[in-house]
Design a protein around this motif. Sequence first.
Motif, PDB file in Angstrom:
ATOM      1  N   PRO A   1      44.135  40.789  36.573  1.00  9.84           N
ATOM      2  CA  PRO A   1      44.221  40.557  34.958  1.00  9.84           C
ATOM      3  C   PRO A   1      45.365  39.930  34.763  1.00  9.84           C
ATOM      4  O   PRO A   1      46.449  40.279  35.231  1.00  9.84           O
TER       5      PRO A   1
ATOM      6  N   VAL B   1      43.167  48.052  30.066  1.00 14.22           N
ATOM      7  CA  VAL B   1      43.779  47.655  31.646  1.00 14.22           C
ATOM      8  C   VAL B   1      44.904  48.505  31.809  1.00 14.22           C
ATOM      9  O   VAL B   1      45.721  48.896  31.116  1.00 14.22           O
TER      10      VAL B   1
ATOM     11  N   ILE C   1      42.091  39.362  27.525  1.00 14.47           N
ATOM     12  CA  ILE C   1      42.288  39.662  28.776  1.00 14.47           C
ATOM     13  C   ILE C   1      41.594  38.825  29.641  1.00 14.47           C
ATOM     14  O   ILE C   1      40.261  38.797  29.173  1.00 14.47           O
TER      15      ILE C   1
ATOM     16  N   GLY D   1      49.193  41.205  35.997  1.00 11.57           N
ATOM     17  CA  GLY D   1      48.999  42.599  36.570  1.00 11.57           C
ATOM     18  C   GLY D   1      49.428  42.201  38.176  1.00 11.57           C
ATOM     19  O   GLY D   1      49.929  41.191  38.455  1.00 11.57           O
TER      20      GLY D   1
ATOM     21  N   THR E   1      41.152  36.758  34.022  1.00 12.76           N
ATOM     22  CA  THR E   1      41.681  36.882  35.127  1.00 12.76           C
ATOM     23  C   THR E   1      42.601  35.936  35.409  1.00 12.76           C
ATOM     24  O   THR E   1      42.584  34.939  34.704  1.00 12.76           O
TER      25      THR E   1
ATOM     26  N   THR F   1      46.350  46.548  39.613  1.00 16.86           N
ATOM     27  CA  THR F   1      46.125  46.649  38.168  1.00 16.86           C
ATOM     28  C   THR F   1      44.543  46.742  37.941  1.00 16.86           C
ATOM     29  O   THR F   1      43.805  46.025  38.886  1.00 16.86           O
ATOM     30  N   ARG F   2      44.232  47.699  37.334  1.00 18.09           N
ATOM     31  CA  ARG F   2      42.680  47.789  37.071  1.00 18.09           C
ATOM     32  C   ARG F   2      42.184  47.575  35.738  1.00 18.09           C
ATOM     33  O   ARG F   2      43.111  47.695  34.762  1.00 18.09           O
ATOM     34  N   VAL F   3      40.985  47.005  35.373  1.00 17.14           N
ATOM     35  CA  VAL F   3      40.272  46.837  34.059  1.00 17.14           C
ATOM     36  C   VAL F   3      39.204  47.794  34.215  1.00 17.14           C
ATOM     37  O   VAL F   3      38.438  47.858  34.752  1.00 17.14           O
TER      38      VAL F   3
ATOM     39  N   PRO G   1      49.164  48.558  31.247  1.00 13.48           N
ATOM     40  CA  PRO G   1      49.438  47.583  32.386  1.00 13.48           C
ATOM     41  C   PRO G   1      50.789  47.891  32.981  1.00 13.48           C
ATOM     42  O   PRO G   1      51.165  47.294  34.276  1.00 13.48           O
TER      43      PRO G   1
END
Length: 253
Positions: free
Chosen positions: A191, A243, A207, A227, A209, A231-233, A127
Amino acid sequence: MSGKLFVVGTGPGNPEQTTPEALAAIAASHVFFGYGPYLDRLTLREDQRRVASDNREELSRAKDALHTAASGEQVCVVSGGDPGVFAMAAAVLEALEAGPPSWRQVDLQIVPGITAMLAVAARVGAPLGHDFCAISLSDNLKPWTVIEARLRAVAGAGLVIALYNPISKARPHQLGAAFAILREVLPWSTPVIFGRAAGRPDEAITIMTLAEAEPARADMATCVIIGSPETRVIEREGLPPLVYSPRSTGGGA
């Protein structure tokens, strides 16, 4: 004759994450100053002496350590994580700057350690893979209005945010207030990682939202990472999600 003062970070709590350099400094020291639970992590010899103090007595601890080192002792000030990240290195330098000239002659060595946000980030992926910042939510040494302004600024700038000292019995409301501020700026799908006691037997990593994030999930042993919009999951069947923050954001490199 002046002695030597090590300021050591022992890492987030897992003995395997204490660096060889830190272990060598601990082995070379005779007097240890620190918060009691951090000193408890050390295995000291009979010829080594510990001086424990409360976690809000940093400046007094730093002065005592400098005074002892200036008298010729080999001294170690012990921090968890990294001593330069919301820890004892700054307190030692603050005391040294305001102290007697003899303290400036002490052989001072600051020994880095793995800080909490790095340990938590490693547990979930990457992250912190792009621009990020660290903010302490404690208002013991700065006004809450300053913290609010910084949260808005860094969220608006698209930085990933690592929150230290997120909540305590004396400050039960501030993490919730921080989430409220961030929801005004960031997508609610951003995230959020609650990393408690990373690397220790009682580790708990969650983890969720920003919309779901609740202050009750954190305590003073928790580092919270929020994030950026980038930032991506990565969901994985039968495995925990990963993440990461992409290396390239906003069209730049």
